[in-house]
Design a protein around this motif. Sequence first.
Motif, short mmCIF file in Angstrom:
data_model
loop_
_atom_site.label_atom_id
_atom_site.label_comp_id
_atom_site.label_asym_id
_atom_site.label_seq_id
_atom_site.Cartn_x
_atom_site.Cartn_y
_atom_site.Cartn_z
N LYS A 1 0.84 -1.20 0.00
CA LYS A 1 0.00 0.00 0.00
C LYS A 1 0.88 1.26 0.00
CE LYS A 1 -4.06 1.89 0.28
NZ LYS A 1 -5.03 1.81 -0.80
N ILE A 2 1.93 1.24 0.77
CA ILE A 2 2.85 2.39 0.80
C ILE A 2 3.49 2.59 -0.57
CG2 ILE A 2 5.06 3.21 1.74
CD1 ILE A 2 4.23 1.92 4.42
N ASP A 3 3.92 1.50 -1.20
CA ASP A 3 4.51 1.60 -2.55
C ASP A 3 3.51 2.14 -3.54
OD1 ASP A 3 6.97 0.69 -1.68
OD2 ASP A 3 6.60 -1.42 -2.27
N GLU A 4 2.25 1.70 -3.45
CA GLU A 4 1.20 2.20 -4.35
C GLU A 4 1.02 3.70 -4.17
OE1 GLU A 4 -2.61 0.32 -3.99
OE2 GLU A 4 -1.78 -1.69 -4.24
N GLU A 5 0.96 4.15 -2.93
CA GLU A 5 0.73 5.56 -2.67
C GLU A 5 1.91 6.42 -3.11
OE1 GLU A 5 -0.55 6.06 1.36
OE2 GLU A 5 -2.40 4.94 1.02
N LYS A 6 3.13 5.90 -2.98
CA LYS A 6 4.30 6.64 -3.45
C LYS A 6 4.28 6.79 -4.96
CE LYS A 6 7.67 5.70 0.18
NZ LYS A 6 8.93 5.02 0.53
N GLY A 7 3.84 5.75 -5.63
CA GLY A 7 3.76 5.76 -7.09
C GLY A 7 2.74 6.78 -7.59
N ARG A 8 1.69 7.01 -6.83
CA ARG A 8 0.65 7.97 -7.20
C ARG A 8 1.09 9.41 -6.94
NH1 ARG A 8 -4.58 4.99 -4.56
NH2 ARG A 8 -4.42 3.08 -5.77
N GLY A 9 1.81 9.61 -5.87
CA GLY A 9 2.15 10.97 -5.43
C GLY A 9 3.26 11.52 -6.19
#
Length: 95
Positions: A87-95
């Motif tokens: 989830k953290i990796d997904e959110e970093k990819g979006r931001g």
Amino acid sequence: MKIEQFHSNFVQNVYKNSEERKHGYVEGKTVGKSSVEISTEAKALVKRIRESEDSHFSEKVENIRRSIQEGSYSVDPEKIAEKILEKIDEEKGRG
């Protein structure tokens, strides 16, 4: 005998009071009424759950609930940590 009569009246009163409690009867004045409002978000959530394509959703929840009550529900900390990191990796990819 007066004792028997007293006992009989006592038993009848206790029975009457317990029956009244079962049916929600309470002696005295009515002070006010209560009301409950269900938010539109809660209504939408219920609708989504009912319309869910996963027909086994309720069955899965019931199985989890039962295993928690029985004490047999186990949590895999590694799996949880893995999901958190994903989830953290997904959110970093979006931001």
